[in-house]
Design an enzyme around this catalytic site. Structure first.
Site, short mmCIF file in Angstrom:
data_model
loop_
_atom_site.label_atom_id
_atom_site.label_comp_id
_atom_site.label_asym_id
_atom_site.label_seq_id
_atom_site.Cartn_x
_atom_site.Cartn_y
_atom_site.Cartn_z
N HIS A 186 -2.32 -1.64 -4.12
CA HIS A 186 -3.77 -1.55 -4.28
C HIS A 186 -4.18 -0.09 -4.21
O HIS A 186 -3.39 0.78 -3.86
CB HIS A 186 -4.52 -2.41 -3.27
CG HIS A 186 -4.37 -1.98 -1.83
ND1 HIS A 186 -4.84 -2.72 -0.78
CD2 HIS A 186 -3.81 -0.87 -1.26
CE1 HIS A 186 -4.57 -2.11 0.36
NE2 HIS A 186 -3.96 -0.99 0.09
N SER B 105 0.83 -1.19 0.00
CA SER B 105 0.00 0.00 0.00
C SER B 105 0.88 1.26 0.00
O SER B 105 1.66 1.46 -0.92
CB SER B 105 -0.96 -0.04 1.20
OG SER B 105 -1.90 1.00 1.14
#
Length: 217
Positions: free
Chosen positions: A133, A108
């Site tokens: 993501h 992330s």
């Protein structure tokens, strides 16, 4: 206001998350020693506390020497987008090159910060795992509130995609598509994607010669 120093200061020490073992004096000593070697360690989730500490360390090291590289070592599950962007903007603000190294896990915002290191100086250890993501957030409240929050989330998502595209060489459309769900990369796959420049196994491949001399290597 307390001036920044190269010695240990509570604001610069790693933050213990709930359930973690609180940092000991030995941990504090290690953090201070790493800082003295121009190494900043992001070893927790990215939040306001850890981001403020990393930003302070980057500014401190740049004030001490505005020409020598700074190393950001990352072992982080990610976290707050705004906190991560504060680190990114500080990396851009200072004149130093900030090299990045994935060790263990960079997910992330950890993946984002790994990817935005200085060109040619983004590294990963062989067994590091990287996960990309798109940003997410809990949305609630009135209809008007939900609309405002959704617009802000979309704006943030586009900003992350644009910056990631600039640093990886991928298109924004590719970043958006690949980040729609959790996507995992090995170190070599991250290199092929453009997130890192080299997969390394030796300190000689990561640290500049001047820094190695400072470390006595």
């Amino acid at each position: 206001m307390t001036p920044l120093t190269t010695g240990w200061h509570p604001a610069l020490s790693p933050r213990a998350e709930e359930g973690d073992t609180p940092p000991s004096r030995f941990d504090d000593h290690l953090a201070a020693q790493l800082l003295a070697q121009r190494i900043v360690l992001l070893g927790t989730q990215v939040d306001e506390v850890s981001a403020n500490r990393v930003c302070a360390q980057l500014l401190l090291l740049s004030a001490e020497d505005s020409r020598t590289d700074i190393s950001l070592y990352i072992n982080s599950p990610g976290g707050s987008v705004t906190a991560g962007l504060a680190i990114y903007d500080t990396m851009r603000l200072i004149p130093n090159d900030v090299s990045t190294l994935a060790m263990g896990f960079a997910a992330s915002m950890g993946q984002f910060l790994l990817s935005v290191g200085a060109a040619g100086k983004r590294f990963a250890l062989p067994n590091a795992r990287i996960m990309m993501h798109q940003p997410s957030a809990g949305i609630g409240g009135t209809t008007a509130d939900i609309e405002i929050q959704a617009e802000n989330l979309e704006f943030t998502k586009k900003a992350i995609e644009r910056i990631t595209a600039e640093h990886t060489g991928q298109s924004e459309e590719t970043i958006s598509r690949d980040g729609d769900r959790d996507r995992w990369f090995t170190a070599e796959q991250a290199k092929e994607y453009g997130m890192v420049d080299r997969v390394v196994e030796s300190l000689d491949d990561v640290r500049p010669t001047a820094s190695r001399r400072r470390m006595g290597l």
